[in-house]
Enzyme design. Structure first.
Site, PDB file in Angstrom:
ATOM      1  N   GLY A  11       1.080  -0.654  -0.454  1.00 28.30           N
ATOM      2  CA  GLY A  11       0.550  -0.010   0.455  1.00 28.30           C
ATOM      3  C   GLY A  11       0.941   1.284  -0.042  1.00 28.30           C
ATOM      4  O   GLY A  11       2.515   1.352  -0.287  1.00 28.30           O
ATOM      5  N   ILE A  13       1.458   3.208   2.301  1.00 30.80           N
ATOM      6  CA  ILE A  13       2.265   3.575   4.011  1.00 30.80           C
ATOM      7  C   ILE A  13       3.434   2.780   3.670  1.00 30.80           C
ATOM      8  O   ILE A  13       4.520   2.586   4.215  1.00 30.80           O
ATOM      9  CB  ILE A  13       1.443   4.147   4.830  1.00 30.80           C
ATOM     10  CG1 ILE A  13       0.751   5.221   5.033  1.00 30.80           C
ATOM     11  CG2 ILE A  13       2.345   3.842   5.616  1.00 30.80           C
ATOM     12  CD1 ILE A  13      -0.720   5.207   5.675  1.00 30.80           C
ATOM     13  N   TYR A  62      -9.167  -2.126   3.699  1.00 27.94           N
ATOM     14  CA  TYR A  62     -10.338  -1.819   2.904  1.00 27.94           C
ATOM     15  C   TYR A  62     -10.039  -0.776   2.923  1.00 27.94           C
ATOM     16  O   TYR A  62     -11.062   0.280   3.803  1.00 27.94           O
ATOM     17  CB  TYR A  62     -11.881  -2.742   3.308  1.00 27.94           C
ATOM     18  CG  TYR A  62     -11.929  -2.684   2.110  1.00 27.94           C
ATOM     19  CD1 TYR A  62     -12.266  -3.642   1.456  1.00 27.94           C
ATOM     20  CD2 TYR A  62     -13.015  -1.724   2.417  1.00 27.94           C
ATOM     21  CE1 TYR A  62     -13.351  -3.815   0.308  1.00 27.94           C
ATOM     22  CE2 TYR A  62     -13.632  -1.325   0.399  1.00 27.94           C
ATOM     23  CZ  TYR A  62     -14.491  -2.480  -0.181  1.00 27.94           C
ATOM     24  OH  TYR A  62     -14.896  -1.853  -0.970  1.00 27.94           O
ATOM     25  N   THR A  63      -9.471   0.152   1.794  1.00 29.92           N
ATOM     26  CA  THR A  63      -9.661   1.849   2.163  1.00 29.92           C
ATOM     27  C   THR A  63     -10.233   2.121   0.996  1.00 29.92           C
ATOM     28  O   THR A  63     -10.594   4.138   0.547  1.00 29.92           O
ATOM     29  CB  THR A  63      -8.400   2.108   1.579  1.00 29.92           C
ATOM     30  OG1 THR A  63      -7.221   1.394  -0.062  1.00 29.92           O
ATOM     31  CG2 THR A  63      -7.586   1.843   2.793  1.00 29.92           C
ATOM     32  N   THR A 102      -7.933   6.771  10.838  1.00 29.50           N
ATOM     33  CA  THR A 102      -8.112   7.474  10.228  1.00 29.50           C
ATOM     34  C   THR A 102      -9.018   8.449  10.843  1.00 29.50           C
ATOM     35  O   THR A 102      -9.446   8.229  11.319  1.00 29.50           O
ATOM     36  CB  THR A 102      -9.180   6.963   8.321  1.00 29.50           C
ATOM     37  OG1 THR A 102     -10.254   7.999   8.173  1.00 29.50           O
ATOM     38  CG2 THR A 102      -9.721   5.421   9.396  1.00 29.50           C
ATOM     39  N   ASP A 103      -9.188   9.643   9.724  1.00 26.51           N
ATOM     40  CA  ASP A 103     -10.053  11.262  10.331  1.00 26.51           C
ATOM     41  C   ASP A 103     -12.162  10.392  10.600  1.00 26.51           C
ATOM     42  O   ASP A 103     -12.456  11.433  10.273  1.00 26.51           O
ATOM     43  CB  ASP A 103      -9.737  11.760   9.321  1.00 26.51           C
ATOM     44  CG  ASP A 103      -9.530  11.828   8.275  1.00 26.51           C
ATOM     45  OD1 ASP A 103      -8.772  10.649   7.441  1.00 26.51           O
ATOM     46  OD2 ASP A 103     -10.113  12.365   7.551  1.00 26.51           O
ATOM     47  N   TYR A 126     -16.591   2.447   5.402  1.00 22.29           N
ATOM     48  CA  TYR A 126     -15.012   2.680   6.239  1.00 22.29           C
ATOM     49  C   TYR A 126     -14.905   2.918   7.351  1.00 22.29           C
ATOM     50  O   TYR A 126     -13.523   2.027   7.897  1.00 22.29           O
ATOM     51  CB  TYR A 126     -14.711   3.763   4.972  1.00 22.29           C
ATOM     52  CG  TYR A 126     -12.879   3.842   5.480  1.00 22.29           C
ATOM     53  CD1 TYR A 126     -11.854   2.605   5.706  1.00 22.29           C
ATOM     54  CD2 TYR A 126     -12.589   5.330   5.300  1.00 22.29           C
ATOM     55  CE1 TYR A 126     -10.925   2.556   5.347  1.00 22.29           C
ATOM     56  CE2 TYR A 126     -11.317   5.195   5.950  1.00 22.29           C
ATOM     57  CZ  TYR A 126     -10.311   4.225   5.806  1.00 22.29           C
ATOM     58  OH  TYR A 126      -8.794   4.862   5.725  1.00 22.29           O
TER      59      TYR A 126
HETATM   60  N1  LIG Z   1      -4.555   6.763   1.754  1.00 18.59           N
HETATM   61  C1  LIG Z   1      -5.454   7.629   2.881  1.00 18.59           C
HETATM   62  O1  LIG Z   1      -5.707   8.964   2.826  1.00 18.59           O
HETATM   63  C2  LIG Z   1      -5.808   7.602   4.915  1.00 18.59           C
HETATM   64  C3  LIG Z   1      -5.985   8.104   5.539  1.00 18.59           C
HETATM   65  C4  LIG Z   1      -6.168   7.673   6.675  1.00 18.59           C
HETATM   66  C5  LIG Z   1      -5.627   6.589   7.012  1.00 18.59           C
HETATM   67  N2  LIG Z   1      -5.571   5.622   6.968  1.00 18.59           N
HETATM   68  C6  LIG Z   1      -5.412   4.044   6.395  1.00 18.59           C
HETATM   69  O2  LIG Z   1      -3.462   4.493   6.085  1.00 18.59           O
HETATM   70  C7  LIG Z   1      -3.449   2.485   6.643  1.00 18.59           C
HETATM   71  C8  LIG Z   1      -2.653   2.586   4.738  1.00 18.59           C
HETATM   72  O3  LIG Z   1      -3.576   3.076   3.854  1.00 18.59           O
HETATM   73  P1  LIG Z   1      -2.809   3.233   2.976  1.00 18.59           P
HETATM   74  O4  LIG Z   1      -3.733   4.292   2.029  1.00 18.59           O
HETATM   75  O5  LIG Z   1      -1.255   2.399   2.858  1.00 18.59           O
HETATM   76  O6  LIG Z   1      -3.283   1.808   1.783  1.00 18.59           O
HETATM   77  P2  LIG Z   1      -3.590   1.648   0.130  1.00 18.59           P
HETATM   78  O7  LIG Z   1      -2.475   1.851   0.131  1.00 18.59           O
HETATM   79  O8  LIG Z   1      -4.890   1.128  -0.102  1.00 18.59           O
HETATM   80  O9  LIG Z   1      -3.669   0.211   0.296  1.00 18.59           O
HETATM   81  C9  LIG Z   1      -4.077  -1.056   1.371  1.00 18.59           C
HETATM   82  C10 LIG Z   1      -2.794  -1.682   1.558  1.00 18.59           C
HETATM   83  O10 LIG Z   1      -4.318  -3.290   2.174  1.00 18.59           O
HETATM   84  C11 LIG Z   1      -3.828  -4.490   1.677  1.00 18.59           C
HETATM   85  N3  LIG Z   1      -4.812  -5.512   1.384  1.00 18.59           N
HETATM   86  C12 LIG Z   1      -5.559  -5.120   1.176  1.00 18.59           C
HETATM   87  N4  LIG Z   1      -6.981  -6.319   1.259  1.00 18.59           N
HETATM   88  C13 LIG Z   1      -6.308  -6.843   2.389  1.00 18.59           C
HETATM   89  C14 LIG Z   1      -6.121  -8.938   2.254  1.00 18.59           C
HETATM   90  N5  LIG Z   1      -7.194  -8.992   2.161  1.00 18.59           N
HETATM   91  N6  LIG Z   1      -5.316  -9.345   2.486  1.00 18.59           N
HETATM   92  C15 LIG Z   1      -3.951  -8.673   3.461  1.00 18.59           C
HETATM   93  N7  LIG Z   1      -3.751  -7.592   2.693  1.00 18.59           N
HETATM   94  C16 LIG Z   1      -4.632  -6.887   2.240  1.00 18.59           C
HETATM   95  C17 LIG Z   1      -3.212  -4.089  -0.030  1.00 18.59           C
HETATM   96  O11 LIG Z   1      -2.527  -5.458  -0.439  1.00 18.59           O
HETATM   97  P3  LIG Z   1      -3.166  -5.318  -1.999  1.00 18.59           P
HETATM   98  O12 LIG Z   1      -1.658  -4.634  -2.728  1.00 18.59           O
HETATM   99  O13 LIG Z   1      -2.799  -6.860  -2.097  1.00 18.59           O
HETATM  100  O14 LIG Z   1      -4.236  -4.997  -2.126  1.00 18.59           O
HETATM  101  C18 LIG Z   1      -2.820  -2.690   0.078  1.00 18.59           C
HETATM  102  O15 LIG Z   1      -1.354  -3.012   0.647  1.00 18.59           O
HETATM  103  C19 LIG Z   1      -4.812   1.748   5.953  1.00 18.59           C
HETATM  104  O16 LIG Z   1      -5.450   1.339   7.625  1.00 18.59           O
HETATM  105  C20 LIG Z   1      -5.718   3.492   6.323  1.00 18.59           C
HETATM  106  O17 LIG Z   1      -6.931   3.000   6.969  1.00 18.59           O
HETATM  107  C21 LIG Z   1      -5.701   6.065   5.110  1.00 18.59           C
END
Ligand SMILES: NC(=O)c1ccc[n+]([C@@H]2O[C@H](COP(=O)([O-])OP(=O)(O)OC[C@H]3O[C@@H](n4cnc5c(N)ncnc54)[C@H](OP(=O)(O)O)[C@@H]3O)[C@@H](O)[C@H]2O)c1
Length: 296
Positions: A11, A13, A62-63, A102-103, A126
């Site tokens: 992902g 991060i 699940y994002t 998350t926010d 979410y």
């Molecule tokens: N993006 C934002 O703006 C934001 C803001 C606040 C908080 N967050 C939090 O930060 C964290 C990281 O977010 P991110 O933006 O880096 O996420 P992301 O880019 O959407 O990536 C999601 C990750 O979760 C993995 N994943 C999804 N389903 C899975 C499963 N069944 N088994 C194993 N892995 C699975 C994905 O793997 P695949 O590559 O296989 O799909 C990917 O590595 C999350 O907890 C999110 O809620 C994100």
């Protein structure tokens, strides 16, 4: 050597964490979904028993915010059930867990940046599922840190910054929502904080635990963020577009977004001495990286 299990290594991060400088005596193990499928409890159990771990950094989630309104069960399984299982397994092994949240756990109705102590009030699946994951972690493992962050951008995966640059390459004018405000956050910056806090948590029993907010410094609306992205891109000879500020009501989405996504990050500054660079500087870096081909 210390071994940390990192979920979600592919992902945004996770990719940032993988390129963060790690001390020599630390190994981050980042299994892909083929080795650790968080939908599958057996897969979680097997991974947790596969070696001696020193901590769990849980980034996977699940994002897809809008899709979560349809795929409620999958979102809940990933964002609430999987963290509970990981936290329980970590507690049984007497190791800490760090979870990113998350926010979106907030309603966004407050008129000031959200503090860790403010009441939660998610408006969609979410946010509700992530909040349930937070609660499970608090309940299952006292040695935890929950880092809430917001509006993450990087050269990797899908994010607002990449979307804006892609759209600017296709059109001259882009409508962008102006009445939602938040605190943009570089994936690199939150990844560096995550690593440093996990190292402290795993080695020093006096490390503060609990829930903390982290974002880059400052705040912006989506349209202000878009303007800043295009300013940086134009200065580097990249794509640019004119931004037309619009209201949320003119850009309907399946999931309701918080109007105010600003996070107050003063607690993490005080507790851990974390410094936060202004979001504009971080945007400059990432635009530069994307224009030079990083992440593509
Ligand atoms: N993006 C934002 O703006 C934001 C803001 C606040 C908080 N967050 C939090 O930060 C964290 C990281 O977010 P991110 O933006 O880096 O996420 P992301 O880019 O959407 O990536 C999601 C990750 O979760 C993995 N994943 C999804 N389903 C899975 C499963 N069944 N088994 C194993 N892995 C699975 C994905 O793997 P695949 O590559 O296989 O799909 C990917 O590595 C999350 O907890 C999110 O809620 C994100």
């Amino acid at each position: 050597m210390k071994y940390f299990l990192v979920t979600g290594g592919t992902g945004q991060i996770g990719a940032a964490l993988k390129r963060t400088k790690v001390p020599r005596d630390i190994t981050l193990i980042t299994p892909g979904r083929d080795e650790l499928d968080l939908i599958n409890p057996e897969s979680i159990r097997t991974m947790m028993q596969s070696r001696i771990w020193d901590g769990v950094i849980h980034l996977a989630a699940y994002t897809a915010v809008d899709q979560a309104e349809e795929e409620v069960e999958i979102a809940w399984q990933l964002n609430a059930v999987a963290p509970a299982m990981l936290a329980k397994a970590a507690a049984a092994l007497d190791i800490p867990i760090l979870n990113v949240s998350t926010d979106y756990v907030f309603s966004g109705d407050l008129a000031r940046p959200y503090r860790e102590t403010d009441a939660i009030g998610p408006k969609g699946v979410y946010g509700a599922s992530k909040e349930s994951g937070e609660q499970a972690i608090r309940l299952c493992n006292p040695r935890h840190l929950i880092i809430r962050t917001s509006w993450v951008f990087s050269p990797y995966r899908q994010n607002f910054l990449k979307t804006m640059l892609r759209l600017a390459a296709e059109r001259d004018v882009i409508n962008v929502v102006a009445d939602q405000v938040g605190t943009p956050t570089s994936a690199d910056d939150v990844a560096a904080v995550i690593l440093s806090l996990m190292l402290r948590l795993s080695s020093d029993a006096n490390t503060p635990t609990g829930t903390f907010h982290f974002s880059n410094g400052g705040e912006a609306s989506w349209s202000e963020l878009a303007e800043a992205i295009f300013e940086c891109s134009a200065a580097l000879g990249g794509p640019t577009a004119r931004v037309i500020p619009i209201a949320t009501a003119d850009y309907p989405t399946r999931a309701v977004r918080p109007q105010n996504s600003r996070l107050d990050a003063s607690a993490i500054e005080t507790a851990f001495g974390v410094a936060r660079r202004p979001w504009r500087l971080a945007v400059q870096n990432v635009v530069k990286e994307i224009l030079s081909g990083v992440g593509s």
